[in-house]
Design a protein around this motif. Sequence first.
Motif, PDB file in Angstrom:
ATOM      1  N   VAL A  23       2.188  -5.597  -8.833  1.00  0.00           N
ATOM      2  CA  VAL A  23       2.502  -5.580  -7.393  1.00  0.00           C
ATOM      3  C   VAL A  23       1.461  -4.831  -6.565  1.00  0.00           C
ATOM      4  CG1 VAL A  23       3.959  -3.484  -7.438  1.00  0.00           C
ATOM      5  CG2 VAL A  23       4.468  -5.301  -5.795  1.00  0.00           C
ATOM      6  N   THR A  24       0.744  -3.887  -7.205  1.00  0.00           N
ATOM      7  CA  THR A  24      -0.253  -3.104  -6.451  1.00  0.00           C
ATOM      8  C   THR A  24      -1.591  -3.838  -6.309  1.00  0.00           C
ATOM      9  OG1 THR A  24      -0.910  -2.070  -8.536  1.00  0.00           O
ATOM     10  CG2 THR A  24       0.679  -0.864  -7.189  1.00  0.00           C
ATOM     11  N   GLY A  25      -1.718  -4.992  -6.970  1.00  0.00           N
ATOM     12  CA  GLY A  25      -2.989  -5.722  -6.938  1.00  0.00           C
ATOM     13  C   GLY A  25      -3.135  -6.581  -5.687  1.00  0.00           C
ATOM     14  N   GLN A  26      -4.280  -7.274  -5.618  1.00  0.00           N
ATOM     15  CA  GLN A  26      -4.533  -8.157  -4.463  1.00  0.00           C
ATOM     16  C   GLN A  26      -3.387  -9.166  -4.280  1.00  0.00           C
ATOM     17  OE1 GLN A  26      -8.278 -10.760  -3.318  1.00  0.00           O
ATOM     18  NE2 GLN A  26      -7.103 -11.895  -4.852  1.00  0.00           N
ATOM     19  N   PHE A  53      -0.950   7.196  -3.920  1.00  0.00           N
ATOM     20  CA  PHE A  53      -1.159   6.325  -2.774  1.00  0.00           C
ATOM     21  C   PHE A  53      -1.562   4.924  -3.251  1.00  0.00           C
ATOM     22  CE2 PHE A  53      -3.772   4.741   0.853  1.00  0.00           C
ATOM     23  CZ  PHE A  53      -2.708   4.565   1.712  1.00  0.00           C
ATOM     24  N   ARG A  54      -0.641   3.969  -3.015  1.00  0.00           N
ATOM     25  CA  ARG A  54      -0.913   2.586  -3.423  1.00  0.00           C
ATOM     26  C   ARG A  54      -1.246   1.803  -2.165  1.00  0.00           C
ATOM     27  NH1 ARG A  54       2.843   4.723  -7.309  1.00  0.00           N
ATOM     28  NH2 ARG A  54       4.271   5.079  -5.595  1.00  0.00           N
ATOM     29  N   GLU A  55      -2.555   1.757  -1.890  1.00  0.00           N
ATOM     30  CA  GLU A  55      -3.051   1.300  -0.599  1.00  0.00           C
ATOM     31  C   GLU A  55      -2.535  -0.070  -0.157  1.00  0.00           C
ATOM     32  OE1 GLU A  55      -7.291   1.188  -0.545  1.00  0.00           O
ATOM     33  OE2 GLU A  55      -7.384   1.180   1.649  1.00  0.00           O
ATOM     34  N   ILE A  57       0.119  -1.744  -0.859  1.00  0.00           N
ATOM     35  CA  ILE A  57       1.548  -1.941  -0.572  1.00  0.00           C
ATOM     36  C   ILE A  57       2.153  -0.753   0.187  1.00  0.00           C
ATOM     37  CG2 ILE A  57       2.079  -3.606  -2.412  1.00  0.00           C
ATOM     38  CD1 ILE A  57       3.097  -1.143  -4.062  1.00  0.00           C
ATOM     39  N   ALA A  58       1.296   0.177   0.629  1.00  0.00           N
ATOM     40  CA  ALA A  58       1.801   1.386   1.297  1.00  0.00           C
ATOM     41  C   ALA A  58       2.676   1.029   2.510  1.00  0.00           C
ATOM     42  CB  ALA A  58       0.632   2.258   1.720  1.00  0.00           C
ATOM     43  N   HIS A  59       2.315  -0.056   3.213  1.00  0.00           N
ATOM     44  CA  HIS A  59       3.053  -0.443   4.421  1.00  0.00           C
ATOM     45  C   HIS A  59       4.435  -1.018   4.112  1.00  0.00           C
ATOM     46  CE1 HIS A  59       1.033  -3.965   2.882  1.00  0.00           C
ATOM     47  NE2 HIS A  59       1.726  -4.754   3.677  1.00  0.00           N
ATOM     48  N   LEU A  60       4.735  -1.275   2.827  1.00  0.00           N
ATOM     49  CA  LEU A  60       6.037  -1.879   2.478  1.00  0.00           C
ATOM     50  C   LEU A  60       7.000  -0.861   1.898  1.00  0.00           C
ATOM     51  CD1 LEU A  60       4.675  -5.078   0.651  1.00  0.00           C
ATOM     52  CD2 LEU A  60       5.414  -4.907   3.030  1.00  0.00           C
ATOM     53  N   GLU A  61       6.470   0.318   1.524  1.00  0.00           N
ATOM     54  CA  GLU A  61       7.253   1.220   0.684  1.00  0.00           C
ATOM     55  C   GLU A  61       8.516   1.787   1.323  1.00  0.00           C
ATOM     56  OE1 GLU A  61       5.336   3.864  -2.009  1.00  0.00           O
ATOM     57  OE2 GLU A  61       3.679   2.476  -2.397  1.00  0.00           O
ATOM     58  N   ASN A  62       8.619   1.788   2.654  1.00  0.00           N
ATOM     59  CA  ASN A  62       9.839   2.338   3.271  1.00  0.00           C
ATOM     60  C   ASN A  62      10.933   1.309   3.515  1.00  0.00           C
ATOM     61  OD1 ASN A  62       9.004   4.947   3.303  1.00  0.00           O
ATOM     62  ND2 ASN A  62       7.875   4.699   5.242  1.00  0.00           N
ATOM     63  N   ARG A  63      10.696   0.066   3.169  1.00  0.00           N
ATOM     64  CA  ARG A  63      11.695  -0.988   3.429  1.00  0.00           C
ATOM     65  C   ARG A  63      12.837  -0.888   2.426  1.00  0.00           C
ATOM     66  NH1 ARG A  63       9.209  -6.380   5.594  1.00  0.00           N
ATOM     67  NH2 ARG A  63      11.234  -7.107   4.887  1.00  0.00           N
ATOM     68  N   ASP A  64      14.067  -1.248   2.862  1.00  0.00           N
ATOM     69  CA  ASP A  64      15.170  -1.134   1.899  1.00  0.00           C
ATOM     70  C   ASP A  64      15.319  -2.397   1.036  1.00  0.00           C
ATOM     71  OD1 ASP A  64      16.187  -2.784   3.738  1.00  0.00           O
ATOM     72  OD2 ASP A  64      17.814  -1.478   4.416  1.00  0.00           O
ATOM     73  N   GLU A 198      -9.711  -9.745   1.949  1.00  0.00           N
ATOM     74  CA  GLU A 198     -10.088  -8.403   2.388  1.00  0.00           C
ATOM     75  C   GLU A 198      -9.446  -7.343   1.486  1.00  0.00           C
ATOM     76  OE1 GLU A 198      -8.144 -10.615   3.739  1.00  0.00           O
ATOM     77  OE2 GLU A 198      -6.514  -9.766   4.920  1.00  0.00           O
ATOM     78  N   ARG A 199      -8.518  -7.758   0.583  1.00  0.00           N
ATOM     79  CA  ARG A 199      -7.898  -6.799  -0.340  1.00  0.00           C
ATOM     80  C   ARG A 199      -8.463  -6.932  -1.750  1.00  0.00           C
ATOM     81  NH1 ARG A 199      -1.497  -7.488   1.295  1.00  0.00           N
ATOM     82  NH2 ARG A 199      -1.851  -7.348   3.541  1.00  0.00           N
ATOM     83  N   ARG A 200      -9.486  -7.741  -1.954  1.00  0.00           N
ATOM     84  CA  ARG A 200     -10.056  -7.976  -3.271  1.00  0.00           C
ATOM     85  C   ARG A 200     -10.636  -6.673  -3.833  1.00  0.00           C
ATOM     86  NH1 ARG A 200     -10.004 -10.811  -7.937  1.00  0.00           N
ATOM     87  NH2 ARG A 200     -11.507 -12.513  -7.984  1.00  0.00           N
ATOM     88  N   GLY A 201     -10.454  -6.443  -5.137  1.00  0.00           N
ATOM     89  CA  GLY A 201     -11.026  -5.268  -5.799  1.00  0.00           C
ATOM     90  C   GLY A 201     -12.530  -5.192  -5.532  1.00  0.00           C
ATOM     91  N   GLU A 202     -13.053  -3.981  -5.387  1.00  0.00           N
ATOM     92  CA  GLU A 202     -14.430  -3.808  -4.898  1.00  0.00           C
ATOM     93  C   GLU A 202     -15.512  -4.141  -5.929  1.00  0.00           C
ATOM     94  OE1 GLU A 202     -14.792  -0.030  -2.905  1.00  0.00           O
ATOM     95  OE2 GLU A 202     -13.024  -0.446  -1.651  1.00  0.00           O
TER      96      GLU A 202
END
Length: 374
Positions: A23-26, A53-55, A57-64, A198-202
Motif C-alpha cells: 500500500v505504501t508503494g506507487q 512517515f509514509r509519504e 499515503i500520508a494524506h489518507l491516514e486520518n480517514r476512518d 510523479e510517485r515513482r520510486g527515485e
Amino acid sequence: MNNKMKKELDKNKKRKKCIITGVTGQDGSFLSELLLEKGYEVHGVIRRSSTDFRERIAHLENRDDFHLHYGDMTDSLSLVHIIGMVGPDEIYNLAAQSHVQVSFDEPEFTADVDAMGVLRILEAVRLTGVDKTCRIYQASTSELYGRVEEVPQSETTPFHPYSPYAVAKQYGFWIAKEYREAYDMYVCNGILFNHESERRGESFVTRKITLSACRIAQGKQDKLFLGNLSSFRDWGYAKDYVECMWLMLQQETPDDYVIATGEQHTVREFATLAFHFVGIELEFKGEGVDEKGYDKDTGKILIEVSEEFYRPTDVVNLLGDPSNAKENLGWNPRNTSFEQLVKLMVEHDMESIAVEKEKEHIRTNVVEHLERTR
Ligand code: NAP
Ligand code: F7E
C-alpha cells in the motif's frame, strides 16, 4: 435507532472491504485513492520501518475508512491474521521487491517476497475460509516476456524471464493460475507493462531522469549517469493502470490480462523529452559506453553512460498489445499519452526541487545567521 444511524449502518454493511499489500508503494497509493472513491473500506499492509512517515499515503491516514496493519510477505502468520480479521471481498497483492537491478543483488529475498509471498497470500485465503468469496489480484509483469520471443507481446506470447525478479514473478504468475484452476478461486494476473508517475520510486529510470533534468535546470546537479540508453519500454501512467486492477476483479470470470499502451520508446527518447520540458534541447553523440548527451546550446555534456547501471541480463524490447483489455475490460490504453506522462512528471519534479532549493536557502541563511551571532 434513528433514520440517519440506520442509513449509516446499512452503508457499512454494504461497503466492500479490500486488502492492499504494498500500500505504501506507487501503485498501492493510487489504488487506495481509487477504491476509497468507490466507497470501499481499504485495509493496507505495511512493514515496520525505522521511519513512520509514509509519504505516498500520508494524506489518507486520518480517514476512518482507511486502516493500516503491520504484516510482511515473508511472514505467513501476519498474513493469515490480517485476512482472518478483515474478511476481505478483494485482495490486491502489490507488495514486492520490485527493482529488477536490485534483484541481482538480493535474489533470495526477491524470491521469498515475490514468489513465496504470493503462495502465502493464496494459502492464507484458503486457511481463513474466504476462498469462495474473496477475489484476488496478482501484480504480474511484462518482465516475464524478458528476452522477448515476439513483438508486440500479448497474453499468448511465451514467457522468457531474464532476471531473478522476473523468475520470481513467473512463479507468482503460475501459482496464482494454479490456485484458480485447482481450487476454483477467483484469481487474476495483471501482466502490467511499465507504468510511471510523479510517485515513482527515485531509482527507476524515468523518475531518475525527470528528477535529474529538473536539478540540472535549476543548477543543483551537473550531470546524469545512466546505463543502457537504447532499451525500449512501453511506458504508461500508473493512475490509469490501477483502474485495470479493479476492473479485472469486477468481471464474471477471472482471467489474465496484458495492460500496456501499445507504444514503445527508448530511454534516450524519454531523456530527450524530459530535458525538453525543462527547457534544454539535448543531442546524443557516440555509441555504447562512449555515448553522451550534449546541451545543443552550450555544448556541455549533461548525460554520460556508466557501466555501473548495466545489468547482467537486460530486457530491451518491451511493447505490449492491450487489445484484450480494451475489448473485454473496456479500458482505454491511450488515456494519458507518452508526452503527457513525461510532462506531468517533470512539472511535479520542477516544483519539488524548487521547494528543496528554497528550504536549503533558508537553512543556509539560518546557519549563517547563527554563526554571525555566536
Ligand atoms: P513499489 O513502489 O516498489 O512498491 C512496492 C511495495 O511493496 C511497497 O509498498 C513496499 O513496502 C512493499 N513491500 C516490499 N517488500 C515487502 C514485504 N516483504 N512485505 C510487505 N510489503 C513489502 O512498486 P510499484 O511500482 O507500486 O509496483 C506494484 C507491484 O506491481 C509490484 O509487485 C511490482 O513488482 C509490480 N509491477 C510494477 C510495474 C511498474 O511499472 N510499476 C509493472 C509491472 C508490475 P515499503 O514501502 O515498506 O518498501
Ligand atoms: O529500467 C534501463 C534499464 O529500472 C528500465 C519495475 O517497475 O518495470 C520496472 O522494471 C530500463 C532498463 O524499470 C538506467 O537497463 C538505463 O532496460 O526503470 P527501470 P524495469 O527494469 O523495466 C517492470 C515492468 C517491473 O515489473 C518492475 O517492477 O532502463 N536503464 N539506465 C536504467 N534503469 C535504471 N533503473 N537506472 C538507470 O540508470
